[in-house]
Design an enzyme around this catalytic site. Structure first.
Site, PDB file in Angstrom:
ATOM      1  N   ASP A 185      57.674 -31.489  -3.045  1.00 35.07           N
ATOM      2  CA  ASP A 185      58.355 -31.721  -4.327  1.00 35.07           C
ATOM      3  C   ASP A 185      59.351 -30.610  -4.633  1.00 35.07           C
ATOM      4  O   ASP A 185      60.508 -30.853  -4.972  1.00 35.07           O
ATOM      5  CB  ASP A 185      57.346 -31.754  -5.478  1.00 35.07           C
ATOM      6  CG  ASP A 185      56.311 -32.820  -5.335  1.00 35.07           C
ATOM      7  OD1 ASP A 185      55.810 -33.033  -4.228  1.00 35.07           O
ATOM      8  OD2 ASP A 185      55.984 -33.445  -6.360  1.00 35.07           O
ATOM      9  N   THR A 186      58.873 -29.370  -4.542  1.00 37.72           N
ATOM     10  CA  THR A 186      59.712 -28.229  -4.885  1.00 37.72           C
ATOM     11  C   THR A 186      60.923 -28.157  -3.968  1.00 37.72           C
ATOM     12  O   THR A 186      62.053 -27.934  -4.425  1.00 37.72           O
ATOM     13  CB  THR A 186      58.900 -26.929  -4.784  1.00 37.72           C
ATOM     14  OG1 THR A 186      57.762 -26.994  -5.638  1.00 37.72           O
ATOM     15  CG2 THR A 186      59.740 -25.734  -5.180  1.00 37.72           C
TER      16      THR A 186
END
Length: 404
Positions: A185-186
């Protein structure tokens, strides 16, 4: 035109909750969602009855399908579902449905309209309502502060399991995303920002799942490693994707070149300080361990930024700059010591993981202040003289646009 949204739900050994959550989500979407939808259960090599439950739901509910991967990894599951989707928008949410479903339409609406490229739920802005323990709250906030101070991230919550993207954007970004687990995600969000894409944020109501299987400390350490890898790619210019960026405000002169270098130095300094803190903590109290570890790493951090971030070489003014860097060190020491003292006053028996999270949070704030002090005071070209502060380490004199 009738739009389609595909929601991926990555699962691993979630037999006990999967059926209830999918039925609840399916009923909610059928009653309230104005677009066509598909719910895709992505089984990450579960070893319990999760796959059988997923197949039963696929047979029972219209618009539900199940796929199985033979390897674990949330990022791997999302990559598989999103890259094969024929929907206009792809999304995902955690199987526990910790995020209030009323936020789902506000999440995807800006993507369907074309206003934004990605959208995330955030638990860390005004308007969010969050119920969770202090340990996870502190670690989450510390991690996101670290992202903003070291990698210049502008989004507020990298870890909330409630995200969406325009499918065409997701397909363009995915080949450049390397992580297959929790950092996926990051990395996706950082890649989107670095390529000038627009990320829409939606404040959410969120309740912590007490049965979460996530190893918070191990995940946090993996995230720090992922940040170091991304910082290295930013520094070498390898962190890009074939997307057309949106117009965005320009940074002050010179900052676009300085920030990636400062970020990678900051990541390695933070890792070094945390390692020293953990080792010193075995023989001394937390406040002394923090002071000694921060003192040692500050000297190296100032020297590295002097040479690589601001292009200052030679011995001239080096001692003075180290002294001035020491003032920034005292500010960081005050912040981190105060944070640890407050933590132990509120929770005297706080575990080591919470101590480290508090330290990361305080050091993240101190890092931002230190960069501003270095740029506007310690290594400002007017103070150094242009011959001492070249715009680029390979150039002998500074460009005029470096005088900010």
């Amino acid at each position: 035109m009738d739009r389609m949204v595909e929601i991926a739900i990555p699962v691993y050994n979630e037999q006990h909750v999967l059926a209830c959550s999918v039925r609840r989500l399916h009923a909610y979407l059928e009653e309230t969602f104005p677009y066509r939808f598909r719910i895709t259960i992505a089984d990450n090599a579960s070893v319990d009855g999760t796959w059988q439950v997923a197949q039963e739901l696929e047979t029972e509910l219209h618009g539900v399908r199940a796929v199985r991967l033979e390897q674990k990894g949330r990022g791997r599951a999302l990559r598989h579902v999103w890259s094969h989707s024929d929907a206009d928008v792809v999304a995902y949410m955690d199987v526990d449905l910790s995020t209030d479903l009323d936020a789902f339409f506000p999440l995807v609406a800006p993507l369907i309209s074309g206003h934004s490229d990605l959208a995330i739920g955030t638990r860390l802005t005004r308007g969010s309502a969050v119920v969770r323990g202090p340990r996870r709250e502190l670690i989450s906030r510390g991690y996101n502060v670290l992202l903003r101070t070291t990698l210049a991230a502008r989004f507020t919550d990298a870890q909330c399991g409630f995200k969406a993207a325009r499918t065409v954007i997701a397909r363009a970004l995915l080949p450049s995303v390397q992580d297959e687990k929790w950092f996926f995600d990051t990395e996706l969000l950082l890649l989107a920002e670095c390529n000038g894409l627009r990320i829409h944020e939606v404040p959410v109501d969120w309740v912590d799942d007490p049965d979460s299987r996530v190893d918070v400390l191990r995940t946090a350490l993996d995230d720090v490693k992922g940040m170091a890898r991304v910082a290295r790619r930013m520094l070498t210019g390898a962190f890009d994707a074939p997307v057309e960026s949106r117009p965005r405000p320009r940074l002050p002169a010179g900052m676009a070149r300085q920030l990636p270098t400062f970020a990678i130095i900051g990541v390695f300094s933070t890792i070094a300080q945390l390692v020293l803190f953990v080792l010193l903590r075995m023989v001394m109290g937390p406040l002394w361990a923090n002071a000694v570890s921060l003192s040692i790493t500050t000297v190296g951090n100032t020297a590295a930024n002097r040479r690589f971030t601001f292009g200052v070489t030679g011995r001239e003014r080096a001692f003075r700059q180290q002294l001035e860097g020491g003032l920034a060190f005292l500010l960081g020491l005050a912040l981190s010591t105060g944070c640890l003292a407050l933590l132990h006053a509120l929770a005297p028996e706080a575990p080591r993981a919470v101590e480290i999270a508090a330290l990361v949070t305080a050091n993240g704030v101190a890092t931002l202040v230190r960069f501003l002090l270095m740029r506007t005071w310690i290594f400002h070209p007017r103070r150094l003289g242009r011959r001492s502060a070249p715009a680029d380490p390979t150039v002998g004199t500074a460009r005029k646009d470096e005088v900010a």
